[in-house]
Design a protein around this motif. Structure first.
Motif, PDB file in Angstrom:
ATOM      1  N   SER A  41       1.725   0.544  31.241  1.00 21.40           N
ATOM      2  CA  SER A  41       2.659   1.308  32.053  1.00 21.40           C
ATOM      3  C   SER A  41       3.542   2.162  31.166  1.00 21.40           C
ATOM      4  O   SER A  41       3.638   1.958  29.961  1.00 21.40           O
ATOM      5  N   ALA A  42       4.197   3.122  31.780  1.00 18.15           N
ATOM      6  CA  ALA A  42       5.039   4.049  31.032  1.00 18.15           C
ATOM      7  C   ALA A  42       6.179   3.301  30.358  1.00 18.15           C
ATOM      8  O   ALA A  42       6.788   2.399  30.921  1.00 18.15           O
ATOM      9  N   ASP A  43       6.464   3.689  29.111  1.00 17.87           N
ATOM     10  CA  ASP A  43       7.546   3.049  28.381  1.00 17.87           C
ATOM     11  C   ASP A  43       8.892   3.510  28.930  1.00 17.87           C
ATOM     12  O   ASP A  43       9.060   4.656  29.321  1.00 17.87           O
ATOM     13  N   THR A  44       9.862   2.601  28.927  1.00 22.48           N
ATOM     14  CA  THR A  44      11.209   2.942  29.357  1.00 22.48           C
ATOM     15  C   THR A  44      12.188   2.826  28.200  1.00 22.48           C
ATOM     16  O   THR A  44      13.386   2.734  28.404  1.00 22.48           O
ATOM     17  N   PHE A  45      11.659   2.818  26.978  1.00 21.25           N
ATOM     18  CA  PHE A  45      12.470   2.664  25.776  1.00 21.25           C
ATOM     19  C   PHE A  45      11.822   3.503  24.692  1.00 21.25           C
ATOM     20  O   PHE A  45      10.650   3.863  24.788  1.00 21.25           O
ATOM     21  N   PRO A  46      12.573   3.842  23.637  1.00 21.65           N
ATOM     22  CA  PRO A  46      11.961   4.636  22.578  1.00 21.65           C
ATOM     23  C   PRO A  46      10.892   3.846  21.828  1.00 21.65           C
ATOM     24  O   PRO A  46      11.113   2.705  21.452  1.00 21.65           O
ATOM     25  N   SER A  47       9.723   4.440  21.646  1.00 18.83           N
ATOM     26  CA  SER A  47       8.667   3.812  20.855  1.00 18.83           C
ATOM     27  C   SER A  47       8.738   4.353  19.434  1.00 18.83           C
ATOM     28  O   SER A  47       9.383   5.368  19.154  1.00 18.83           O
ATOM     29  N   ILE A  48       8.052   3.673  18.529  1.00 17.44           N
ATOM     30  CA  ILE A  48       8.014   4.137  17.141  1.00 17.44           C
ATOM     31  C   ILE A  48       7.388   5.527  17.074  1.00 17.44           C
ATOM     32  O   ILE A  48       7.885   6.412  16.385  1.00 17.44           O
ATOM     33  N   GLY A  49       6.288   5.724  17.816  1.00 15.98           N
ATOM     34  CA  GLY A  49       5.616   7.024  17.796  1.00 15.98           C
ATOM     35  C   GLY A  49       6.511   8.140  18.312  1.00 15.98           C
ATOM     36  O   GLY A  49       6.549   9.236  17.739  1.00 15.98           O
ATOM     37  N   ALA A  50       7.232   7.887  19.410  1.00  9.19           N
ATOM     38  CA  ALA A  50       8.128   8.909  19.965  1.00  9.19           C
ATOM     39  C   ALA A  50       9.240   9.248  18.981  1.00  9.19           C
ATOM     40  O   ALA A  50       9.668  10.411  18.880  1.00  9.19           O
ATOM     41  N   LYS A  55       1.595   7.772  11.987  1.00  4.80           N
ATOM     42  CA  LYS A  55       1.327   7.585  13.413  1.00  4.80           C
ATOM     43  C   LYS A  55      -0.122   7.178  13.680  1.00  4.80           C
ATOM     44  O   LYS A  55      -0.389   6.234  14.424  1.00  4.80           O
ATOM     45  N   GLU A  56      -1.061   7.878  13.063  1.00  6.73           N
ATOM     46  CA  GLU A  56      -2.462   7.653  13.415  1.00  6.73           C
ATOM     47  C   GLU A  56      -3.028   6.393  12.778  1.00  6.73           C
ATOM     48  O   GLU A  56      -3.945   5.781  13.327  1.00  6.73           O
ATOM     49  N   GLN A  57      -2.508   5.982  11.609  1.00  7.56           N
ATOM     50  CA  GLN A  57      -2.935   4.689  11.080  1.00  7.56           C
ATOM     51  C   GLN A  57      -2.438   3.557  11.961  1.00  7.56           C
ATOM     52  O   GLN A  57      -3.110   2.549  12.133  1.00  7.56           O
ATOM     53  N   GLY A  58      -1.257   3.732  12.546  1.00  5.32           N
ATOM     54  CA  GLY A  58      -0.706   2.690  13.397  1.00  5.32           C
ATOM     55  C   GLY A  58      -1.255   2.701  14.806  1.00  5.32           C
ATOM     56  O   GLY A  58      -1.540   1.653  15.381  1.00  5.32           O
ATOM     57  N   GLU A  59      -1.402   3.916  15.369  1.00  7.09           N
ATOM     58  CA  GLU A  59      -1.689   4.044  16.799  1.00  7.09           C
ATOM     59  C   GLU A  59      -3.057   4.617  17.129  1.00  7.09           C
ATOM     60  O   GLU A  59      -3.463   4.590  18.289  1.00  7.09           O
ATOM     61  N   GLY A  60      -3.761   5.203  16.161  1.00  3.81           N
ATOM     62  CA  GLY A  60      -4.945   5.981  16.491  1.00  3.81           C
ATOM     63  C   GLY A  60      -4.502   7.315  17.061  1.00  3.81           C
ATOM     64  O   GLY A  60      -3.402   7.805  16.762  1.00  3.81           O
ATOM     65  N   THR A  61      -5.318   7.924  17.888  1.00  2.00           N
ATOM     66  CA  THR A  61      -4.957   9.179  18.539  1.00  2.00           C
ATOM     67  C   THR A  61      -5.105   9.003  20.051  1.00  2.00           C
ATOM     68  O   THR A  61      -5.598   7.980  20.527  1.00  2.00           O
ATOM     69  N   SER A  62      -4.709  10.028  20.800  1.00  2.00           N
ATOM     70  CA  SER A  62      -4.849   9.953  22.261  1.00  2.00           C
ATOM     71  C   SER A  62      -6.310  10.015  22.682  1.00  2.00           C
ATOM     72  O   SER A  62      -6.629   9.758  23.839  1.00  2.00           O
ATOM     73  N   LEU A  63      -7.203  10.318  21.732  1.00  6.17           N
ATOM     74  CA  LEU A  63      -8.627  10.456  22.053  1.00  6.17           C
ATOM     75  C   LEU A  63      -9.480   9.327  21.505  1.00  6.17           C
ATOM     76  O   LEU A  63     -10.618   9.148  21.927  1.00  6.17           O
TER      77      LEU A  63
END
Length: 365
Positions: A148-157, A209-217
């Motif tokens: 679900s949508a985050d309601t707090f700041p994420s590391i990526g944001a 960012k991408e080592q931690g999260e990957g990408t949106s794709l």
């Protein structure tokens, strides 16, 4: 932000994110980057405790050990990249201070993911589930991992906001006090490089960012250390669920944790460190002088390592800085010995559980 104004348990990142973009000055950027340094520092101790708790026994244990080791090296590099970002805009990283070292168990710094409590303990499914939540992406590829949508700041944001501040016209990127070190053996994005242009900064943030999260794709780590390595979130989620992530559909692409089984490795049962350290809780306070010595030795070595690392980014001469960095890296590796010794020591109130490192900062005597 002065040292006097730094406090690990604060809402600093939430407050920084609330500042209108038009008002995000160079001071805003330096304050944000110090918080980013604290974020990167906060993830290393729990990941290291999980790694150090493993006992080698089977091939599957080795696979998970390798996964954790690659993530730890990535996180060390991320800390280096954030420190280089801070010095290139005229700041100086603060690392050797009780104000920035996490007082585990505690939330992440600055108000990021306030729903999470980060603790120190051995490798368990609950622990890697927590690690996955720490690394949860802002945007996920289509598939079962989407939440679900985050309601707090994420590391990526938060890193996205930092990058936008770097892109403001006229921002001086000085290239001053940059640490450079080749770590190609551990991945394409792990080497520290000088940040002398906006393009350098963009690459550093992309790596983090991408080592931690990957990408949106894709869940892949574009800066892999070993072939087929996934971003941290998906690696931790694989261990947590006990199944490898596999692509189950090409168009549109979709992944699921439906691959080969990943057994949870054998780990020494390090108990969770209580707030304030083992001695702060009467039920876990050491009664064995050897345990007291090991705890003190570890905390002192950890504090010395942080002080050495902090000094590295204060050196104007690149060779002096490189020497300090090498000392700090050696100090980090040396921490594994007292940590392992502690994990062999049973708690006085529960012999089935073990001690482990506290990662408490000790100021110079």
């Amino acid at each position: 932000m002065t040292l006097a104004g730094l406090k690990y348990e604060s809402t600093a990142i939430i407050e920084l994110m609330d500042v209108a973009e038009a008002d995000r000055s160079e001071e805003w950027l330096r304050d944000s980057l110090q918080q980013a340094v604290m974020l990167e520092l906060s993830t290393l101790p729990p990941y290291l405790c999980a790694l150090w708790s493993l006992t080698p026994s089977t091939e599957s244990d080795f696979e998970v050990r390798s996964m954790l080791k690659e993530i730890v090296f990535d996180e060390m590099s991320h800390l280096g990249h954030t420190c280089n970002m801070l010095t290139t805009v005229g700041g100086t990283p603060v690392l050797a201070s009780a104000a920035v070292v996490p007082p585990y168990p505690c939330p992440l710094p600055g108000g990021v993911r306030p729903d999470l409590t980060v603790h120190l303990g051995g490798l368990t499914r609950d622990a890697v589930g927590l690690f996955a939540e720490i690394e949860r992406p802002t945007d996920l590829p289509t598939g079962p991992a989407a939440g679900s949508a985050d309601t707090f700041p994420s590391i990526g944001a938060f890193y996205d906001a930092i990058l936008r501040a770097f892109r403001r016209p006229g921002l001086p990127i000085t290239g001053r006090r940059q640490l450079v070190r080749s770590l190609e053996d551990h991945g394409k994005g792990n080497s520290l490089f000088a940040l002398t242009s906006l393009q350098d900064v963009e690459l550093a943030i992309r790596i983090i960012k991408e080592q931690g999260e990957g990408t949106s794709l894709s869940p892949d780590n574009p800066f892999e250390g070993v072939k087929g390595e996934l971003a941290h979130f998906y690696t931790f989620e694989q261990i947590h669920r006990g199944r490898k992530l596999v692509k189950v559909r090409e168009d549109p692409p979709c992944w699921d944790f439906a691959g080969d089984e990943i057994p949870l490795p054998t780990a020494r049962p390090m108990a969770r460190v209580p707030r304030g350290g083992w001695a702060a809780d009467p039920s876990t306070a050491p009664t064995d002088p050897e345990v007291e010595r090991l705890i003190g030795d570890f905390n002192q070595a950890f504090s010395t390592m942080l002080h050495t690392l902090e000094l590295a980014w204060q050196k104007d001469d690149r060779e002096d800085a490189a020497d300090q960095l090498e000392l700090a890296i050696a100090g980090m590796f040396d921490l594994a010995v007292p940590a392992g010794d502690l994990m062999e020591k049973p708690l006085p109130n529960d012999p089935t559980k073990r001690y482990g490192p506290e990662f408490r900062f000790l100021p110079p005597a």
